[in-house]
Motif scaffolding. Structure first.
Motif, short mmCIF file in Angstrom:
data_model
loop_
_atom_site.label_atom_id
_atom_site.label_comp_id
_atom_site.label_asym_id
_atom_site.label_seq_id
_atom_site.Cartn_x
_atom_site.Cartn_y
_atom_site.Cartn_z
N MET A 1 -50.55 1.47 -9.64
CA MET A 1 -50.50 2.59 -10.56
C MET A 1 -51.16 2.25 -11.89
N SER A 2 -51.51 3.28 -12.61
CA SER A 2 -52.12 3.09 -13.93
C SER A 2 -51.06 3.26 -15.01
N VAL A 3 -50.62 2.15 -15.58
CA VAL A 3 -49.61 2.20 -16.63
C VAL A 3 -49.89 1.07 -17.63
N PRO A 4 -49.82 1.34 -18.92
CA PRO A 4 -50.07 0.29 -19.91
C PRO A 4 -48.92 -0.72 -19.93
N ILE A 5 -49.28 -1.99 -20.04
CA ILE A 5 -48.29 -3.07 -20.07
C ILE A 5 -48.46 -3.86 -21.35
N VAL A 6 -47.35 -4.05 -22.06
CA VAL A 6 -47.31 -4.87 -23.27
C VAL A 6 -46.44 -6.08 -22.97
N TYR A 7 -47.00 -7.27 -23.19
CA TYR A 7 -46.26 -8.49 -22.88
C TYR A 7 -45.34 -8.89 -24.03
N LEU A 8 -44.16 -9.38 -23.64
CA LEU A 8 -43.23 -10.00 -24.57
C LEU A 8 -43.22 -11.50 -24.27
N THR A 9 -43.43 -12.31 -25.28
CA THR A 9 -43.45 -13.75 -25.01
C THR A 9 -43.07 -14.56 -26.25
N ALA A 10 -42.43 -15.67 -26.00
CA ALA A 10 -42.15 -16.62 -27.09
C ALA A 10 -43.16 -17.74 -27.07
N GLU B 1 -42.53 -4.00 -35.70
CA GLU B 1 -43.56 -4.65 -34.90
C GLU B 1 -43.59 -4.09 -33.48
N LEU B 2 -42.42 -3.96 -32.88
CA LEU B 2 -42.35 -3.45 -31.50
C LEU B 2 -42.84 -2.01 -31.43
N HIS B 3 -42.36 -1.19 -32.38
CA HIS B 3 -42.73 0.22 -32.38
C HIS B 3 -44.24 0.40 -32.54
N SER B 4 -44.84 -0.31 -33.49
CA SER B 4 -46.27 -0.16 -33.74
C SER B 4 -47.10 -0.62 -32.55
N ASN B 5 -46.69 -1.71 -31.88
CA ASN B 5 -47.41 -2.19 -30.71
C ASN B 5 -47.33 -1.17 -29.56
N ILE B 6 -46.17 -0.57 -29.38
CA ILE B 6 -46.02 0.43 -28.32
C ILE B 6 -46.88 1.66 -28.60
N GLU B 7 -46.86 2.14 -29.85
CA GLU B 7 -47.64 3.33 -30.19
C GLU B 7 -49.14 3.09 -30.02
N MET B 8 -49.59 1.89 -30.42
CA MET B 8 -51.01 1.56 -30.26
C MET B 8 -51.39 1.50 -28.78
N ALA B 9 -50.51 0.95 -27.96
CA ALA B 9 -50.78 0.85 -26.52
C ALA B 9 -50.81 2.24 -25.87
N LEU B 10 -49.87 3.09 -26.23
CA LEU B 10 -49.84 4.45 -25.68
C LEU B 10 -51.08 5.24 -26.09
N TYR B 11 -51.46 5.10 -27.34
CA TYR B 11 -52.66 5.81 -27.83
C TYR B 11 -53.91 5.32 -27.11
#
Length: 444
Positions: free
Chosen positions: A75-84, A111-121
């Protein structure tokens, strides 16, 4: 506006709860929280999230990078990685999956919100660009580029499986005059409606595309016999030939269809496209509502549709608009004796025309009208109209027919208008089915 759906893949329970609180506080909907890559793959297919927050390090045999790769295959879905972790080896592996962002732990809500919004856009923008690049903006059909790509792929499959394919070029006859007389707004709506009817004429495994202006193209895959394309072409002529009602405008369209067959006519897109185009112009030269194969014997056989109409009119008048099942069967047998080739479609349209003539006899004409005399006259005026216009007419032609009907001293009531329209549509369909027969001869 619907809220974006987010799926969290994080094996640390407290971290996952913290992320969910952040997401819900800024208006997202958390559709799932998974702890392993295997569960994340299955959950993504069922919940269809708008974005996935994926921890790179997960419990189990599959880490977040592997899970992301498997999800993106499906499927086509944006993925944002979480990593330490930010070591080069991990980031190089992650980069292969083309993520839409990285969020380094620990992070805050902004930080989380801005990264998600940029990925969705970014994902929405890419999706819009994909649609504009591969789909026609007016009809929503695949455009030339996407169609040719699909055809090449289907052609490779057909060669491997040794199956036949058909390529159909379709042109709307005299469409330029529609724009000139009715305006481009009506013309555009007609193209949208034609596209919809073409979709309904083919299977899900086939493809219809708009090449530009009033030209469309269809790919039929896995056909068992070239005459399967005849059935689709006839279905298209009947479907597009039904009247369009747009902004109180009544018009009918005709199409010219050219057909080439793989492998009989060629084994490349270039060759098959050229041959289908040639066949289409042959069809246009012969008139309206025609289809031609590139390699064919196509004969116009007159099945005397006047005879069929006379039989139906006489049947209705003799029985004064009332008959039973035995009478209907006797009528069909009598018509078949004449040599009319019957099919399910022909029988259906004979029945529809018979019902229209029944309504004309029983209720649509004025009570003082001489129905036994006027019904044959009106019926043959409708037939003459179809033959004169070869099954294709415009609003002005239809209005002229109605005006001619009124010269017989008939007032154009709603019932009479609707019966005449239904009779015209049914008789026109029979004209297409009975007077146009095509057979395909493959090359030696």
């Amino acid at each position: 506006m619907p809220k974006n759906k987010i799926m969290i893949v994080e094996d640390e329970g407290l971290t996952a709860a913290y992320i969910q609180d952040i997401l819900e506080s800024v208006g997202y909907v958390v559709v799932a929280h998974e702890f392993s890559g295997e569960d994340a793959i299955e959950s993504a297919m069922t919940t269809e999230p708008d974005l996935i927050l994926m921890d790179i390090r997960l419990q189990g045999r599959m880490d977040g990078i592997e899970a992301a790769g498997e999800i993106q295959k499906r499927m086509s879905v944006p993925i944002v990685y979480l990593t330490a972790h930010s070591d080069k080896a991990i980031l190089d592996r992650a980069r292969i999956t083309q993520p839409y962002g990285y969020v380094l732990k620990p992070f805050n809500s902004k930080e989380l919100h801005s990264n998600i919004e940029m990925a969705l856009y970014k994902h929405r923008t890419e999706k819009d660009l994909h649609v504009s690049a591969f789909y026609d903006t007016l009809t929503g059909l695949p455009n030339r580029s996407l169609f040719f790509d699909r055809f090449e792929q289907a052609l490779k499959q057909a060669k491997r499986s040794q199956q036949s394919m058909a390529l159909m070029m379709i042109d709307i006859n005299a469409f330029a005059s529609i724009n000139e007389t009715m305006g481009h707004e009506v013309g555009d709506q007609l193209l949208v409606d034609v596209a919809s009817r073409l979709r309904d004429c083919i299977r899900e495994s086939d493809t219809v595309a708009r090449l530009g202006d009033d030209e469309f193209i269809i790919m039929l895959t896995g056909i068992k016999d070239p005459n399967d394309a005849c059935d689709v072409a006839t279905k298209i002529i009947l479907s597009v030939g039904k009247p369009f009602y747009i902004n109180s405008t009544n018009c009918s369209l005709g199409v010219s269809i050219g057909i080439s067959i793989y492998p009989a006519d060629g084994d490349s897109l270039k060759t098959l496209l050229k041959e289908a185009d040639t066949a289409m112009y042959r069809a246009k030269e012969c008139g309206k509502n025609r289809y031609r194969f590139f390699n064919e014997t196509c004969e116009m056989i007159n099945k005397d549709i006047g005879f069929l109409l006379d039989k139906l009119v006489s049947f209705v008048i003799a029985r004064k608009g009332v008959w039973d099942q035995d009478g209907w069967v006797d009528l069909l047998i009598d018509i078949k004796r004449r040599g009319v080739p019957f099919s399910t479609d022909i029988t259906r349209y004979v029945g529809a025309l018979l019902e229209s003539l029944k309504k004309l006899y029983v209720s649509a004409l004025p009570v003082d009208a001489n129905v036994d005399k006027i019904i044959p006259i009106l019926s043959h005026e409708i037939l003459d109209f179809i033959l004169e216009h070869d099954g294709v007419w415009k609003q002005g032609d239809w209005e002229a027919l109605l005006a001619n009907v009124q010269t017989h001293g008939l007032e154009m009531s709603d019932d009479l208008y609707n019966v005449l329209r239904d009779s015209l549509e049914s008789l026109n369909a029979l004209y297409v089915l009975l007077c146009k027969k095509c057979s395909y001869n493959s090359r030696d």
